[in-house]
Design a protein around this motif. Sequence first.
Motif, PDB file in Angstrom:
ATOM      1  N   PHE B   8       0.836  -1.204   0.000  1.00  0.00           N
ATOM      2  CA  PHE B   8       0.000   0.000   0.000  1.00  0.00           C
ATOM      3  C   PHE B   8       0.868   1.250   0.000  1.00  0.00           C
ATOM      4  O   PHE B   8       0.664   2.179  -0.798  1.00  0.00           O
ATOM      5  N   SER B  12       1.278   3.925  -3.112  1.00  0.00           N
ATOM      6  CA  SER B  12       0.876   5.323  -2.886  1.00  0.00           C
ATOM      7  C   SER B  12       1.983   6.270  -3.328  1.00  0.00           C
ATOM      8  O   SER B  12       1.709   7.321  -3.927  1.00  0.00           O
TER       9      SER B  12
ATOM     10  N   TRP C   8      -6.427  -2.539  -3.231  1.00  0.00           N
ATOM     11  CA  TRP C   8      -5.690  -1.309  -3.512  1.00  0.00           C
ATOM     12  C   TRP C   8      -4.850  -1.414  -4.778  1.00  0.00           C
ATOM     13  O   TRP C   8      -4.771  -0.474  -5.566  1.00  0.00           O
ATOM     14  N   ALA C  12      -5.195   1.196  -7.760  1.00  0.00           N
ATOM     15  CA  ALA C  12      -4.062   2.069  -8.075  1.00  0.00           C
ATOM     16  C   ALA C  12      -3.639   1.881  -9.527  1.00  0.00           C
ATOM     17  O   ALA C  12      -3.220   2.839 -10.187  1.00  0.00           O
TER      18      ALA C  12
END
Lengths: 145, 187, 120
Positions: B8, B12, C8, C12
Amino acid sequence: MQEKISTSPIFNIVSRILFAPIIIFGLYVQFHGDYGPGGGFQAGVIIAAAFILYSMIFGLKNGETLVPVKINRYLMCVGVLLYAGVGLVSLFLNGKYLDYNVLSSDPSGGQHLGIILVELGVGITVATVMIALYHSFASFGDSND
Amino acid sequence: MNFLLINFFLISILLITTFFIFKSTSLIGIVALTGAFTLVCAAIYVNLDAVDVAFTEAAVGSGISTILMVMAVAKLPEGKIKPLVNLFPSLIISVCIVIILMVIISNLPLLGDPNAPIHLHVTPEYIKESESFFHIPNVVTNILASYRGFDTLGETIVIFTAGLGVIALLTGNTLNRKTKFTKKLKK
Amino acid sequence: MTDFLYFWNHFAFILLMVGGLFIIITSQNYIKKIVGLAIFQTSVFVFFVSLAKIIDGTAPILMKVEAIYSNPLPHVLILTAIVVGVATSALGLALVLQIYKNYNTIEEKEIEAEELKSER
């Protein structure tokens, strides 16, 4: 347009010390690719990086005397032809195209031999293409205009 | 759980870097950000168990690619990039694409699901044969050179052709546009 | 929360892909367009590699002990795609340099204006 050649002793000495170990590491990655991470693509780029470092520090002219443009272009073709040639050899030995089983008396050994040769072809092509890319980018705009 | 948190965090960073590339107005800044981008990608690949891919990305993506971009930018004049155009229409297109892909993504298997269709076919046999027949521990090398030999031959030829193209474009005797234009006028 | 972390990667991937596309469409500078293409490519690479992951698996290099290995097939596809991607983006940069040599600019609008001038 005059090319700037670095005169700093730090760059000179560090690049001289690093040149050989980078190539040795590239060869290690090339031939250890069966047992750990690595292979032709990575090894080619690492070996090319050594020559690119040399031409960045000592100027394009010295880089081109180390790896002459003509020989570099021949080697580009040699890499691709080595790969395709392995396929042709297995055709002549009554196998299928790129079937490495027939390269040696024992199928498993034939596979080993075929994989090493093919990876070598890939490595030569990638290394020489990357050197050629750098040299042509660096020499652009110097000769004409 | 650690794996998921690291994943994660790294992804990001990728998204944030993309945003700054989008916003940046200096060419050399964009090139530097691209180098950082590919290095973070390499970290992501290691976290996702793809060590060979990470090795390639670290050597090729952040090494050679960045050098080539710096070389290209060094030949270009310094100066700020012109402002962005077509902001509104491309925003509409982007939102549409996001909505369509979100619908598709909701049907995909979750990250790391061992029963996903991709893990059930072909690959188990590759891994088993690699151990019993080839005696080569690195399955990636094995598939690359042997099972998918044709694929790799094609890729090698693509690299070779791209190299030829760059040599022809940059070191060949290409005609200048202006000389061509005046030639046309003389006719 | 864990569900979100599992999703995620996919989410993404969409954002990265659209971000790359957005950079390609909106920027006038050709170097920036090539960087946008590289981002677009990378999104697909990350997506492929994250499909190959198995939870609690290790890298697909066989060991003496019993273990779960992640799927090596997408790794092979992406490994070759990365090198090809760099070679093709080098070709793009070479084209940009030639454009700069002939037009003295790499901004799309200025090249269009120049073309219109020479047409007349």
